[in-house]
Design a protein around this motif. Structure first.
Motif, mmCIF file in Angstrom:
data_model
loop_
_atom_site.group_PDB
_atom_site.id
_atom_site.type_symbol
_atom_site.label_atom_id
_atom_site.label_comp_id
_atom_site.label_asym_id
_atom_site.label_seq_id
_atom_site.Cartn_x
_atom_site.Cartn_y
_atom_site.Cartn_z
ATOM 1 N N GLY A 51 0.832 -1.199 0.000
ATOM 2 C CA GLY A 51 0.000 0.000 0.000
ATOM 3 C C GLY A 51 0.865 1.248 0.000
ATOM 4 O O GLY A 51 1.971 1.265 0.542
ATOM 5 N N ARG A 52 0.355 2.305 -0.606
ATOM 6 C CA ARG A 52 1.095 3.562 -0.667
ATOM 7 C C ARG A 52 0.909 4.359 0.630
ATOM 8 O O ARG A 52 -0.099 4.218 1.317
ATOM 9 C CB ARG A 52 0.656 4.395 -1.870
ATOM 10 N N ILE A 53 1.879 5.209 0.940
ATOM 11 C CA ILE A 53 1.892 5.986 2.178
ATOM 12 C C ILE A 53 2.078 7.462 1.829
ATOM 13 O O ILE A 53 3.007 7.821 1.097
ATOM 14 C CB ILE A 53 3.023 5.519 3.106
ATOM 15 N N ASP A 54 1.205 8.296 2.348
ATOM 16 C CA ASP A 54 1.314 9.746 2.204
ATOM 17 C C ASP A 54 1.920 10.269 3.504
ATOM 18 O O ASP A 54 1.257 10.335 4.535
ATOM 19 C CB ASP A 54 -0.075 10.349 1.964
ATOM 20 N N ALA A 55 3.183 10.652 3.476
ATOM 21 C CA ALA A 55 3.937 10.932 4.696
ATOM 22 C C ALA A 55 3.721 12.333 5.265
ATOM 23 O O ALA A 55 4.261 12.649 6.332
ATOM 24 C CB ALA A 55 5.425 10.688 4.464
ATOM 25 N N HIS A 56 2.969 13.182 4.587
ATOM 26 C CA HIS A 56 2.595 14.489 5.150
ATOM 27 C C HIS A 56 1.426 15.041 4.353
ATOM 28 O O HIS A 56 1.554 15.307 3.154
ATOM 29 C CB HIS A 56 3.758 15.485 5.099
ATOM 30 N N THR A 57 0.299 15.208 5.014
ATOM 31 C CA THR A 57 -0.853 15.773 4.322
ATOM 32 C C THR A 57 -1.701 16.578 5.282
ATOM 33 O O THR A 57 -1.409 16.692 6.477
ATOM 34 C CB THR A 57 -1.685 14.673 3.629
ATOM 35 N N HIS A 58 -2.763 17.183 4.731
ATOM 36 C CA HIS A 58 -3.723 17.965 5.513
ATOM 37 C C HIS A 58 -5.122 17.507 5.108
ATOM 38 O O HIS A 58 -5.684 17.978 4.104
ATOM 39 C CB HIS A 58 -3.559 19.455 5.244
ATOM 40 N N ILE A 59 -5.680 16.595 5.868
ATOM 41 C CA ILE A 59 -7.008 16.063 5.560
ATOM 42 C C ILE A 59 -8.048 17.178 5.524
ATOM 43 O O ILE A 59 -9.015 17.119 4.760
ATOM 44 C CB ILE A 59 -7.392 14.973 6.572
ATOM 45 N N ASP A 94 -15.936 23.778 10.841
ATOM 46 C CA ASP A 94 -16.683 23.326 12.010
ATOM 47 C C ASP A 94 -16.764 21.805 11.943
ATOM 48 O O ASP A 94 -16.173 21.170 11.063
ATOM 49 C CB ASP A 94 -18.062 23.980 12.094
ATOM 50 N N ALA A 95 -17.507 21.198 12.875
ATOM 51 C CA ALA A 95 -17.518 19.736 12.960
ATOM 52 C C ALA A 95 -18.060 19.098 11.687
ATOM 53 O O ALA A 95 -17.522 18.094 11.206
ATOM 54 C CB ALA A 95 -18.332 19.289 14.171
ATOM 55 N N ALA A 96 -19.120 19.664 11.132
ATOM 56 C CA ALA A 96 -19.745 19.065 9.954
ATOM 57 C C ALA A 96 -18.842 19.165 8.730
ATOM 58 O O ALA A 96 -18.695 18.197 7.967
ATOM 59 C CB ALA A 96 -21.094 19.730 9.679
ATOM 60 N N SER A 97 -18.240 20.329 8.512
ATOM 61 C CA SER A 97 -17.381 20.481 7.330
ATOM 62 C C SER A 97 -16.094 19.678 7.483
ATOM 63 O O SER A 97 -15.589 19.114 6.503
ATOM 64 C CB SER A 97 -17.079 21.959 7.067
ATOM 65 N N LEU A 98 -15.564 19.587 8.701
ATOM 66 C CA LEU A 98 -14.357 18.781 8.901
ATOM 67 C C LEU A 98 -14.661 17.301 8.682
ATOM 68 O O LEU A 98 -13.870 16.585 8.049
ATOM 69 C CB LEU A 98 -13.790 19.004 10.296
ATOM 70 N N ARG A 99 -15.792 16.841 9.191
ATOM 71 C CA ARG A 99 -16.161 15.435 8.990
ATOM 72 C C ARG A 99 -16.326 15.134 7.503
ATOM 73 O O ARG A 99 -15.846 14.105 7.006
ATOM 74 C CB ARG A 99 -17.461 15.115 9.732
ATOM 75 N N ALA A 100 -16.987 16.015 6.772
ATOM 76 C CA ALA A 100 -17.183 15.802 5.336
ATOM 77 C C ALA A 100 -15.857 15.792 4.598
ATOM 78 O O ALA A 100 -15.631 14.967 3.701
ATOM 79 C CB ALA A 100 -18.103 16.882 4.769
ATOM 80 N N SER A 101 -14.965 16.708 4.977
ATOM 81 C CA SER A 101 -13.651 16.767 4.341
ATOM 82 C C SER A 101 -12.874 15.486 4.602
ATOM 83 O O SER A 101 -12.270 14.911 3.691
ATOM 84 C CB SER A 101 -12.878 17.967 4.882
ATOM 85 N N ALA A 102 -12.908 15.028 5.861
ATOM 86 C CA ALA A 102 -12.142 13.835 6.228
ATOM 87 C C ALA A 102 -12.672 12.598 5.522
ATOM 88 O O ALA A 102 -11.890 11.794 4.992
ATOM 89 C CB ALA A 102 -12.190 13.643 7.740
ATOM 90 N N ARG A 103 -13.976 12.428 5.502
ATOM 91 C CA ARG A 103 -14.544 11.228 4.870
ATOM 92 C C ARG A 103 -14.246 11.216 3.370
ATOM 93 O O ARG A 103 -13.923 10.172 2.801
ATOM 94 C CB ARG A 103 -16.048 11.148 5.129
ATOM 95 N N LEU A 104 -14.335 12.370 2.716
ATOM 96 C CA LEU A 104 -14.041 12.421 1.282
ATOM 97 C C LEU A 104 -12.562 12.152 1.029
ATOM 98 O O LEU A 104 -12.211 11.344 0.156
ATOM 99 C CB LEU A 104 -14.426 13.783 0.716
ATOM 100 N N LEU A 131 -9.353 16.099 16.622
ATOM 101 C CA LEU A 131 -8.658 14.882 16.208
ATOM 102 C C LEU A 131 -9.574 13.667 16.270
ATOM 103 O O LEU A 131 -9.384 12.707 15.511
ATOM 104 C CB LEU A 131 -7.409 14.660 17.063
ATOM 105 N N ASP A 132 -10.581 13.698 17.136
ATOM 106 C CA ASP A 132 -11.555 12.606 17.156
ATOM 107 C C ASP A 132 -12.406 12.592 15.897
ATOM 108 O O ASP A 132 -12.798 11.521 15.412
ATOM 109 C CB ASP A 132 -12.457 12.707 18.390
ATOM 110 N N VAL A 133 -12.723 13.773 15.358
ATOM 111 C CA VAL A 133 -13.484 13.833 14.106
ATOM 112 C C VAL A 133 -12.692 13.152 12.999
ATOM 113 O O VAL A 133 -13.232 12.346 12.214
ATOM 114 C CB VAL A 133 -13.814 15.290 13.728
ATOM 115 N N LEU A 134 -11.410 13.467 12.921
ATOM 116 C CA LEU A 134 -10.559 12.832 11.915
ATOM 117 C C LEU A 134 -10.426 11.336 12.177
ATOM 118 O O LEU A 134 -10.522 10.519 11.254
ATOM 119 C CB LEU A 134 -9.167 13.470 11.925
ATOM 120 N N ALA A 135 -10.217 10.969 13.443
ATOM 121 C CA ALA A 135 -10.028 9.556 13.781
ATOM 122 C C ALA A 135 -11.274 8.748 13.460
ATOM 123 O O ALA A 135 -11.178 7.610 12.977
ATOM 124 C CB ALA A 135 -9.682 9.418 15.259
ATOM 125 N N ASP A 136 -12.448 9.311 13.710
ATOM 126 C CA ASP A 136 -13.683 8.588 13.417
ATOM 127 C C ASP A 136 -13.815 8.299 11.925
ATOM 128 O O ASP A 136 -14.238 7.207 11.525
ATOM 129 C CB ASP A 136 -14.892 9.388 13.903
#
Length: 417
Positions: A51-59, A94-104, A131-136
């Motif tokens: 698998g490929r690894i992205d070693a620095h990004t901004h979700i 906010d929580a909703a936009s961060l969650r949408a960004s992370a899932r996409l 960080l929990d939003v991203l982790a979820d």
């Protein structure tokens, strides 16, 4: 992490390889040596790869491709790009936009065959719990990730920085998810005081954590370097080292204007430097030729889509244009497997000898580059080009809706001078 209740067989692939996955581990096997009751994923005509690894990004930038308005007036320097684009975007989350960004972002990463993201996050308006939003999102979709919050003083001074470090510490102490680990982080040294760096260093020592930080990203106007020199240091790398904030294993993103001696000093300190060719080229901040003097240099995307073949192609193009050492460049494409092994343990390459074991982070790729299957820790997260049990269209539609809200929130923020 694996939810497999019975062995899984990949192959034979186009090279005749058969991989047996048991739990979170994978090993090269003979076709006659696999259990009769094993589940199978077809690899006919395709190739089994690591698998490929992205070693620095901004979700948090995951919604940016969905019509983010161009900044006005157009930025002329790297710091203006930060002020007029990314520092406005992170403040509007906010929580909703961060969650949408992370899932996409995570969904598209997996579909591209990327199994690990090393993320560097900031959302000043949604700091605690971000960080929990991203982790979820990572946990839901099944990607492996290293997460942190980039502490900064640029909006709320030392108190804001303390809250950012608190968020890192809370996640490091409280996270129990096998495929997710945390790190301490600073945004960049030019956005924090020495006191904040000392605080971050002390927490690294207490938690036995690494640091993840932007260093020397502005190779054109040298914003980071000039700030460090004004504070009495030779440069930003020297400042962080002098204050004890780069324990072995730490991740230094960019390093555009580091010279060969500084790159070697980072290597000798056990640090990783992560090059981000597409972002650096787009921001017009130069090319880091001195990175050829270290074997601890990996490849990241800095928030661009985690299609690592695209990043590798950009690396080769820009490296050739700048007369870089192409042998050193070639090593960067796969170096992140060692970086991730340091953080998660195990081996993150495809098994190449009968009986040899590695972590089952694998992808199966068709001759044209289309990703057919992806496994993370033995769990199939992409099967036949789709995300099992995931409504990808719902993720994409939610992302489009949240993107429009996010652009409106950005537009409502005070404009920088």
């Amino acid at each position: 992490m694996s939810t497999q209740t019975r062995p899984l067989v990949l192959g034979p692939d186009v090279g005749g390889r058969v991989i047996l996955v048991e739990g979170t581990q994978a090993r090269l096997a003979l076709p006659t040596g696999v259990p009769a009751d094993a589940a199978r994923l077809d690899c006919t005509g395709a190739s089994i790869e690591a698998g490929r690894i992205d070693a620095h990004t901004h979700i948090y930038s995951g919604l940016a491709p969905l019509g983010m308005p161009a900044p006005e007036p157009p930025p002329q320097t790297f710091v203006q790009i930060l002020e007029r684009v990314w520092w406005r975007l992170d403040r509007a989350l906010d929580a909703a936009s961060l969650r949408a960004s992370a899932r996409l972002y995570v969904a598209e990463s997996l579909l591209a065959g990327t199994t690990t993201l090393v993320d560097h996050h900031e959302s000043p308006g949604l700091l605690e719990g971000s960080l929990d939003v991203l982790a979820d999102a990572c946990d839901e979709l099944g990607i492996r990730a290293l997460l942190c919050y980039g502490a900064t003083e640029r909006n709320g001074g030392r108190e804001e920085a303390r809250r950012g470090l608190d968020e890192c510490e809370r996640f490091i102490r409280g996270n129990r998810r096998q495929a997710l680990v945390g790190a301490m982080a600073l945004h960049a040294s030019f956005t924090v005081s020495d006191d904040t760096i000392r605080d971050a260093a002390a927490r690294c020592r207490e938690l036995e954590a690494i640091m993840h930080v932007h260093v020397a990203e502005d190779g054109t106007h040298l914003a980071d370097a000039l700030d460090a020199r004004a504070r009495g240091y030779d440069g930003p790398l020297e400042r962080l080292l002098a204050l004890g904030a780069l324990p072995p294993g730490s991740i230094v993103a960019h390093g555009l204007d580091l010279d060969a001696a500084q790159v070697r000093r980072a290597r000798d300190a056990g640090c990783w430097i992560v090059q981000n060719p597409r972002s650096n080229h787009g921001n017009r901040v130069g090319y880091p030729r001195a990175l050829a003097t270290s074997d601890r240099v990996a490849l990241g995307t800095d928030g661009w889509p985690a299609r690592m073949e695209d990043e590798a192609a950009a690396l080769h193009e820009h490296a050739q244009a700048h007369g870089d050492d192409m042998d050193a460049v070639a090593r960067r494409v796969t170096a992140a497997s060692a970086l991730i092994a340091e953080r998660f343990g195990g081996a993150f390459e495809r098994p190449t000898a009968i009986g040899q074991s590695a972590t089952a982070d694998l992808r199966v790729v068709e001759p044209g580059g289309q990703v057919r299957h992806v496994l993370v820790g033995g769990r199939p997260v992409v099967v036949d080009g789709a995300l099992p049990g995931v409504d990808l269209e719902e993720i994409r539609q939610d992302a489009k809706r949240e993107a429009q809200r996010l652009w409106a929130a950005m537009a409502a923020l005070p404009r920088p001078s």
